[in-house]
Design a protein around this motif. Structure first.
Motif, PDB file in Angstrom:
ATOM      1  N   THR A  51      -4.806  10.860  20.034  1.00 35.62           N
ATOM      2  CA  THR A  51      -3.501  11.443  20.373  1.00 35.62           C
ATOM      3  C   THR A  51      -2.671  11.587  19.098  1.00 35.62           C
ATOM      4  O   THR A  51      -3.212  11.689  18.012  1.00 35.62           O
ATOM      5  CB  THR A  51      -2.748  10.560  21.389  1.00 35.62           C
ATOM      6  OG1 THR A  51      -2.452   9.298  20.780  1.00 35.62           O
ATOM      7  CG2 THR A  51      -3.551  10.330  22.650  1.00 35.62           C
ATOM      8  N   GLU A  52      -1.385  11.524  19.248  1.00 39.42           N
ATOM      9  CA  GLU A  52      -0.466  11.605  18.111  1.00 39.42           C
ATOM     10  C   GLU A  52      -0.619  10.360  17.238  1.00 39.42           C
ATOM     11  O   GLU A  52      -0.452   9.235  17.709  1.00 39.42           O
ATOM     12  CB  GLU A  52       0.972  11.694  18.638  1.00 39.42           C
ATOM     13  CG  GLU A  52       2.010  11.899  17.566  1.00 39.42           C
ATOM     14  CD  GLU A  52       1.951  13.269  16.916  1.00 39.42           C
ATOM     15  OE1 GLU A  52       2.318  13.366  15.734  1.00 39.42           O
ATOM     16  OE2 GLU A  52       1.529  14.235  17.587  1.00 39.42           O
ATOM     17  N   PRO A  53      -0.953  10.529  15.958  1.00 33.97           N
ATOM     18  CA  PRO A  53      -1.109   9.357  15.089  1.00 33.97           C
ATOM     19  C   PRO A  53       0.196   8.562  14.986  1.00 33.97           C
ATOM     20  O   PRO A  53       1.281   9.120  15.034  1.00 33.97           O
ATOM     21  CB  PRO A  53      -1.479   9.961  13.731  1.00 33.97           C
ATOM     22  CG  PRO A  53      -2.028  11.305  14.051  1.00 33.97           C
ATOM     23  CD  PRO A  53      -1.286  11.770  15.272  1.00 33.97           C
ATOM     24  N   ARG A  54       0.035   7.257  14.851  1.00 32.79           N
ATOM     25  CA  ARG A  54       1.187   6.388  14.623  1.00 32.79           C
ATOM     26  C   ARG A  54       0.851   5.458  13.469  1.00 32.79           C
ATOM     27  O   ARG A  54      -0.318   5.232  13.156  1.00 32.79           O
ATOM     28  CB  ARG A  54       1.537   5.593  15.878  1.00 32.79           C
ATOM     29  CG  ARG A  54       0.482   4.588  16.302  1.00 32.79           C
ATOM     30  CD  ARG A  54       0.991   3.771  17.494  1.00 32.79           C
ATOM     31  NE  ARG A  54       0.015   2.846  18.013  1.00 32.79           N
ATOM     32  CZ  ARG A  54      -0.195   1.618  17.553  1.00 32.79           C
ATOM     33  NH1 ARG A  54       0.490   1.176  16.515  1.00 32.79           N
ATOM     34  NH2 ARG A  54      -1.086   0.832  18.105  1.00 32.79           N
ATOM     35  N   GLY A  55       1.874   4.937  12.848  1.00 33.48           N
ATOM     36  CA  GLY A  55       1.661   4.051  11.704  1.00 33.48           C
ATOM     37  C   GLY A  55       1.037   2.735  12.115  1.00 33.48           C
ATOM     38  O   GLY A  55       1.340   2.184  13.166  1.00 33.48           O
ATOM     39  N   THR A  56       0.140   2.248  11.297  1.00 35.44           N
ATOM     40  CA  THR A  56      -0.456   0.929  11.514  1.00 35.44           C
ATOM     41  C   THR A  56      -0.858   0.361  10.163  1.00 35.44           C
ATOM     42  O   THR A  56      -1.176   1.107   9.239  1.00 35.44           O
ATOM     43  CB  THR A  56      -1.667   0.985  12.469  1.00 35.44           C
ATOM     44  OG1 THR A  56      -2.098  -0.349  12.750  1.00 35.44           O
ATOM     45  CG2 THR A  56      -2.812   1.788  11.905  1.00 35.44           C
ATOM     46  N   LYS A  57      -0.837  -0.944  10.058  1.00 38.84           N
ATOM     47  CA  LYS A  57      -1.222  -1.596   8.809  1.00 38.84           C
ATOM     48  C   LYS A  57      -2.336  -2.605   9.028  1.00 38.84           C
ATOM     49  O   LYS A  57      -2.517  -3.511   8.239  1.00 38.84           O
ATOM     50  CB  LYS A  57      -0.010  -2.272   8.174  1.00 38.84           C
ATOM     51  CG  LYS A  57       1.000  -1.279   7.663  1.00 38.84           C
ATOM     52  CD  LYS A  57       2.075  -1.958   6.865  1.00 38.84           C
ATOM     53  CE  LYS A  57       3.016  -0.924   6.292  1.00 38.84           C
ATOM     54  NZ  LYS A  57       4.031  -1.525   5.464  1.00 38.84           N
ATOM     55  N   ASP A  58      -3.073  -2.429  10.127  1.00 40.49           N
ATOM     56  CA  ASP A  58      -4.248  -3.259  10.329  1.00 40.49           C
ATOM     57  C   ASP A  58      -5.312  -2.418  11.020  1.00 40.49           C
ATOM     58  O   ASP A  58      -5.090  -1.257  11.329  1.00 40.49           O
ATOM     59  CB  ASP A  58      -3.931  -4.538  11.113  1.00 40.49           C
ATOM     60  CG  ASP A  58      -3.649  -4.300  12.589  1.00 40.49           C
ATOM     61  OD1 ASP A  58      -3.467  -3.131  13.004  1.00 40.49           O
ATOM     62  OD2 ASP A  58      -3.598  -5.282  13.336  1.00 40.49           O
ATOM     63  N   TYR A 115       0.832  -1.202   0.000  1.00 41.58           N
ATOM     64  CA  TYR A 115       0.000   0.000   0.000  1.00 41.58           C
ATOM     65  C   TYR A 115       0.865   1.249   0.000  1.00 41.58           C
ATOM     66  O   TYR A 115       1.859   1.316   0.724  1.00 41.58           O
ATOM     67  CB  TYR A 115      -0.866   0.052   1.264  1.00 41.58           C
ATOM     68  CG  TYR A 115      -2.063  -0.853   1.252  1.00 41.58           C
ATOM     69  CD1 TYR A 115      -3.254  -0.435   0.685  1.00 41.58           C
ATOM     70  CD2 TYR A 115      -2.015  -2.114   1.835  1.00 41.58           C
ATOM     71  CE1 TYR A 115      -4.376  -1.249   0.700  1.00 41.58           C
ATOM     72  CE2 TYR A 115      -3.128  -2.934   1.846  1.00 41.58           C
ATOM     73  CZ  TYR A 115      -4.300  -2.491   1.280  1.00 41.58           C
ATOM     74  OH  TYR A 115      -5.406  -3.284   1.283  1.00 41.58           O
ATOM     75  N   THR A 116       0.443   2.244  -0.750  1.00 37.12           N
ATOM     76  CA  THR A 116       1.000   3.578  -0.558  1.00 37.12           C
ATOM     77  C   THR A 116       0.262   4.170   0.636  1.00 37.12           C
ATOM     78  O   THR A 116      -0.825   3.696   0.998  1.00 37.12           O
ATOM     79  CB  THR A 116       0.771   4.474  -1.795  1.00 37.12           C
ATOM     80  OG1 THR A 116      -0.644   4.720  -1.930  1.00 37.12           O
ATOM     81  CG2 THR A 116       1.328   3.838  -3.068  1.00 37.12           C
ATOM     82  N   PRO A 117       0.812   5.213   1.265  1.00 39.31           N
ATOM     83  CA  PRO A 117       0.069   5.828   2.380  1.00 39.31           C
ATOM     84  C   PRO A 117      -1.338   6.270   1.973  1.00 39.31           C
ATOM     85  O   PRO A 117      -2.290   6.101   2.734  1.00 39.31           O
ATOM     86  CB  PRO A 117       0.948   7.022   2.764  1.00 39.31           C
ATOM     87  CG  PRO A 117       2.330   6.587   2.388  1.00 39.31           C
ATOM     88  CD  PRO A 117       2.151   5.790   1.122  1.00 39.31           C
ATOM     89  N   GLN A 118      -1.492   6.802   0.776  1.00 41.72           N
ATOM     90  CA  GLN A 118      -2.810   7.242   0.304  1.00 41.72           C
ATOM     91  C   GLN A 118      -3.765   6.064   0.139  1.00 41.72           C
ATOM     92  O   GLN A 118      -4.924   6.129   0.547  1.00 41.72           O
ATOM     93  CB  GLN A 118      -2.673   8.005  -1.023  1.00 41.72           C
ATOM     94  CG  GLN A 118      -3.988   8.511  -1.593  1.00 41.72           C
ATOM     95  CD  GLN A 118      -4.647   9.570  -0.719  1.00 41.72           C
ATOM     96  OE1 GLN A 118      -3.960  10.331  -0.042  1.00 41.72           O
ATOM     97  NE2 GLN A 118      -5.962   9.615  -0.717  1.00 41.72           N
ATOM     98  N   GLU A 119      -3.276   4.957  -0.441  1.00 43.79           N
ATOM     99  CA  GLU A 119      -4.118   3.772  -0.612  1.00 43.79           C
ATOM    100  C   GLU A 119      -4.523   3.180   0.741  1.00 43.79           C
ATOM    101  O   GLU A 119      -5.662   2.733   0.905  1.00 43.79           O
ATOM    102  CB  GLU A 119      -3.382   2.705  -1.421  1.00 43.79           C
ATOM    103  CG  GLU A 119      -3.203   3.038  -2.873  1.00 43.79           C
ATOM    104  CD  GLU A 119      -2.279   2.070  -3.583  1.00 43.79           C
ATOM    105  OE1 GLU A 119      -2.458   1.900  -4.807  1.00 43.79           O
ATOM    106  OE2 GLU A 119      -1.390   1.482  -2.940  1.00 43.79           O
ATOM    107  N   LEU A 120      -3.600   3.196   1.687  1.00 47.20           N
ATOM    108  CA  LEU A 120      -3.907   2.664   3.009  1.00 47.20           C
ATOM    109  C   LEU A 120      -4.993   3.504   3.682  1.00 47.20           C
ATOM    110  O   LEU A 120      -5.951   2.969   4.229  1.00 47.20           O
ATOM    111  CB  LEU A 120      -2.640   2.625   3.871  1.00 47.20           C
ATOM    112  CG  LEU A 120      -2.716   1.848   5.165  1.00 47.20           C
ATOM    113  CD1 LEU A 120      -3.111   0.394   4.930  1.00 47.20           C
ATOM    114  CD2 LEU A 120      -1.388   1.912   5.898  1.00 47.20           C
ATOM    115  N   GLN A 121      -4.875   4.822   3.602  1.00 46.86           N
ATOM    116  CA  GLN A 121      -5.898   5.684   4.192  1.00 46.86           C
ATOM    117  C   GLN A 121      -7.243   5.476   3.493  1.00 46.86           C
ATOM    118  O   GLN A 121      -8.282   5.398   4.150  1.00 46.86           O
ATOM    119  CB  GLN A 121      -5.497   7.148   4.123  1.00 46.86           C
ATOM    120  CG  GLN A 121      -6.539   8.052   4.770  1.00 46.86           C
ATOM    121  CD  GLN A 121      -6.097   9.492   4.875  1.00 46.86           C
ATOM    122  OE1 GLN A 121      -4.913   9.795   4.878  1.00 46.86           O
ATOM    123  NE2 GLN A 121      -7.060  10.381   4.968  1.00 46.86           N
TER     124      GLN A 121
END
Length: 129
Positions: free
Chosen positions: A42-49, A3-9
């Motif tokens: 809070t502060e966003p963090r990366g996640t892939k699920d 996923y690109t960040p845009q596709e993931l969002q």
């Protein structure tokens, strides 16, 4: 394929919209948890699920159908087993994107049911949850 960040969002947004509609349609108490929920408060963090807590209904057939309807791979009996083990890992399968993990944490303890009772409305990626 990744996923690109845009596709993931975009994928998270679609999943949140469709799954919230489906769970609400079944009258199932649920809430978003995990990285997406943390990032909303809070502060966003990366996640892939994507992680959800919910109270399983006595008859899971309607829920299974709704989950499959939004593109989640639900194995036979997996929701019934979730009642015993507390968690089920599903996969979001879309033809144009790689699979995405979705965890359902099924409330079994008094604490988990109390947490569901205290959930609050929240907007994530423009989707009211």
């Amino acid at each position: 394929m990744t996923y690109t960040p845009q596709e993931l969002q975009e994928t998270f947004t679609e999943l949140l919209r469709e799954l919230s509609t489906s769970l609400d349609g079944e009258g199932i108490p649920w809430m978003l948890i995990g990285g997406l929920a943390v990032g909303a408060w809070t502060e966003p963090r990366g996640t892939k699920d994507c992680d959800f807590a919910l109270a399983l209904p006595a008859d899971v057939a309607g829920l299974e159908a709704r989950l499959r309807g939004v593109g989640l791979a639900v194995g036979p009996g997996s929701l019934s087993r979730a009642r015993e083990v507390g968690t089920v890992r599903l996969r979001l399968e879309r033809p144009d994107r790689p699979p995405l993990g979705v965890d359902l944490l099924c409330a079994g303890t008094e604490f988990e049911h109390e947490a569901l009772a205290r959930r609050r409305r929240l907007t994530v990626f423009g989707v009211p949850l």
